[in-house]
Write a protein that holds these residues in place. Structure first.
Motif, PDB file in Angstrom:
ATOM      1  N   LEU A 199       0.811  -1.223   0.000  1.00 26.04           N
ATOM      2  CA  LEU A 199       0.000   0.000   0.000  1.00 26.04           C
ATOM      3  C   LEU A 199       0.841   1.267   0.000  1.00 26.04           C
ATOM      4  N   SER A 200       2.154   1.131   0.091  1.00 32.23           N
ATOM      5  CA  SER A 200       3.020   2.304   0.008  1.00 32.23           C
ATOM      6  C   SER A 200       4.329   1.900  -0.640  1.00 32.23           C
ATOM      7  N   VAL A 201       5.029   2.886  -1.155  1.00 33.51           N
ATOM      8  CA  VAL A 201       6.336   2.627  -1.755  1.00 33.51           C
ATOM      9  C   VAL A 201       7.288   2.057  -0.705  1.00 33.51           C
ATOM     10  N   GLU A 202       7.227   2.593   0.497  1.00 34.35           N
ATOM     11  CA  GLU A 202       8.123   2.137   1.561  1.00 34.35           C
ATOM     12  C   GLU A 202       7.861   0.667   1.902  1.00 34.35           C
ATOM     13  N   GLU A 203       6.593   0.280   1.965  1.00 31.51           N
ATOM     14  CA  GLU A 203       6.271  -1.114   2.264  1.00 31.51           C
ATOM     15  C   GLU A 203       6.725  -2.031   1.131  1.00 31.51           C
ATOM     16  N   ALA A 204       6.544  -1.585  -0.114  1.00 33.36           N
ATOM     17  CA  ALA A 204       6.988  -2.382  -1.258  1.00 33.36           C
ATOM     18  C   ALA A 204       8.498  -2.560  -1.238  1.00 33.36           C
ATOM     19  N   GLU A 205       9.208  -1.499  -0.906  1.00 36.23           N
ATOM     20  CA  GLU A 205      10.672  -1.584  -0.846  1.00 36.23           C
ATOM     21  C   GLU A 205      11.122  -2.535   0.255  1.00 36.23           C
ATOM     22  N   LYS A 206      10.343  -2.630   1.317  1.00 37.58           N
ATOM     23  CA  LYS A 206      10.653  -3.579   2.392  1.00 37.58           C
ATOM     24  C   LYS A 206      10.603  -5.006   1.860  1.00 37.58           C
ATOM     25  N   ILE A 207       9.598  -5.302   1.049  1.00 43.64           N
ATOM     26  CA  ILE A 207       9.477  -6.645   0.465  1.00 43.64           C
ATOM     27  C   ILE A 207      10.636  -6.913  -0.490  1.00 43.64           C
ATOM     28  N   ILE A 208      10.952  -5.941  -1.322  1.00 44.79           N
ATOM     29  CA  ILE A 208      12.031  -6.118  -2.296  1.00 44.79           C
ATOM     30  C   ILE A 208      13.374  -6.282  -1.587  1.00 44.79           C
ATOM     31  N   ASP A 209      13.579  -5.549  -0.507  1.00 48.10           N
ATOM     32  CA  ASP A 209      14.808  -5.709   0.279  1.00 48.10           C
ATOM     33  C   ASP A 209      14.893  -7.125   0.863  1.00 48.10           C
ATOM     34  N   ALA A 210      13.749  -7.646   1.319  1.00 51.70           N
ATOM     35  CA  ALA A 210      13.725  -9.007   1.860  1.00 51.70           C
ATOM     36  C   ALA A 210      14.055 -10.023   0.774  1.00 51.70           C
ATOM     37  N   GLN A 211      13.591  -9.775  -0.426  1.00 50.13           N
ATOM     38  CA  GLN A 211      13.901 -10.662  -1.547  1.00 50.13           C
ATOM     39  C   GLN A 211      15.405 -10.671  -1.823  1.00 50.13           C
ATOM     40  N   LYS A 212      15.984  -9.497  -1.851  1.00 45.20           N
ATOM     41  CA  LYS A 212      17.426  -9.416  -2.116  1.00 45.20           C
ATOM     42  C   LYS A 212      18.226 -10.092  -1.006  1.00 45.20           C
ATOM     43  N   GLN A 213      17.787  -9.886   0.229  1.00 45.53           N
ATOM     44  CA  GLN A 213      18.484 -10.482   1.367  1.00 45.53           C
ATOM     45  C   GLN A 213      18.389 -11.997   1.349  1.00 45.53           C
TER      46      GLN A 213
END
Length: 343
Positions: free
Chosen positions: A97-111
């Motif tokens: 629902l927000s860019v910040e939340e989406a970036e959290k998911i993408i960061d988790a994917q990279k990690q």
């Protein structure tokens, strides 16, 4: 391959679960829902198992991949947890629902190093894939302008409770109403077809007809009309609606240097090309999936093949974030009355 599904609403019952069930590489499905009776019902229907808690699901080392079919406000929680638990993840749109939340998911994917795919299913239809092929061939020259629509009678007849108390009408759960439900699909589709990025928008929105369970206008827009500009200089318009009560409209038109491409305007010929010299070419491909006509989307099969290492992801987390940014800009424009830059 053993898979898990978080959330046992209609999207799971009619799309994710049956497509996993029919996939030859999926051996078992484990269902989790905060309402145990829903997960139990789907486990019985699809010969699967039930996880009694989200922890049980995520800590099961035999589960390779997870579909996050929770409501919109929970994606950044469950998808992040699943990735960091070592699962490949297919999450429903919008990614968050927000860019910040989406970036959290993408960061988790990279990690995690696991795969993250988002269910922007319009990329998979044969008509849209053929349209992309024709654009890439250059037969019609460059796309100059475009218009796209997606509308139907609303989500209240689709959700589990079949009423206007649906979470789609709640701002804290759906976020952006029709533009996050239907519109984001077509925004992603334009990015895909044009190999271009929407960078500037303006919009009008309104809750024109839908009311909640108390008879009050809903908290999110049931209609939005948009003007769009891409990085490549293309201009487009878009209309997204929950109040198309006669029939669903899921059409797009691309106006090119040497002709016009019409997609899903005709039930029999899903793609039609009209050239500048008067030639008309019709393609009979496949009917697009609707809420009333459930067919295999191809999303699950593609995700499973990606997990198996047989193909690259068709929709990445970054693709989904790009489309979410357009949604956020559209809502900001509609509220402020000003043109908004996406980036």
């Amino acid at each position: 391959m053993k898979v898990g599904i978080i959330g046992c609403g209609s999207i799971t019952k009619f799309r994710h679960a049956p497509e996993y069930y029919e996939n030859p590489y999926v051996t078992d499905i484990v269902f989790y829902d905060r309402n145990p009776e829903r997960s139990q019902a789907l486990a019985e229907l699809f010969e699967g198992q039930v996880a009694n808690s989200i922890e049980d699901l995520l800590e099961d080392d035999s589960i390779v991949a997870i579909s996050d079919c929770s409501s919109n406000e929970s994606h950044h929680v469950f998808s992040t947890q699943a990735l960091l638990s070592g699962k490949h993840v297919l999450t429903e749109k919008p990614i968050a629902l927000s860019v910040e939340e989406a970036e959290k998911i993408i960061d988790a994917q990279k990690q995690s190093g696991k795969l993250l795919m988002v269910d922007h299913n319009q990329r998979f239809t044969r008509a849209h894939q053929k349209a992309k092929e024709l654009i890439a061939s250059g037969e019609l020259g460059s796309v100059l302008t475009f218009k796209t629509n997606f509308g139907h009678g609303g989500p209240e007849s689709w959700g589990v409770n079949k009423s206007n108390s649906t979470w789609f009408f709640k701002k804290d759960r759906s976020g952006y109403g029709v533009v996050a439900d239907l519109g984001i699909h077509k925004l992603d589709l334009m990015h895909y077809l044009l190999d271009d990025q929407i960078t500037q928008v303006s919009a009008f929105q309104g809750a024109l007809d839908k009311v909640d369970e108390n008879g009050n206008p809903i908290e999110v827009p049931d209609n939005i009309v948009c003007n769009l500009r891409t990085a490549g200089g293309r201009l487009g318009t878009a209309s997204f609606s929950w109040t198309y009560y006669g029939e669903e409209d899921n059409s797009s038109t691309l106006y090119c240097e040497k002709g016009i491409m019409k997609i899903y305007h005709d039930d029999e010929h899903q793609l039609e090309v009209l050239t500048h010299d008067g030639e008309r070419v019709r393609y009979e491909l496949e009917a697009i999936q609707t809420n009333d006509n459930q067919t295999n989307t191809g999303v699950i099969d593609s995700f499973v093949d990606s997990v198996r290492g047989e193909e690259d992801l068709v929709v990445t987390g970054q693709d989904a974030l790009d489309s979410l940014k357009v949604v956020v800009a559209l809502i900001e424009s509609a509220k402020s009355g000003y043109v908004k830059d996406v980036f």
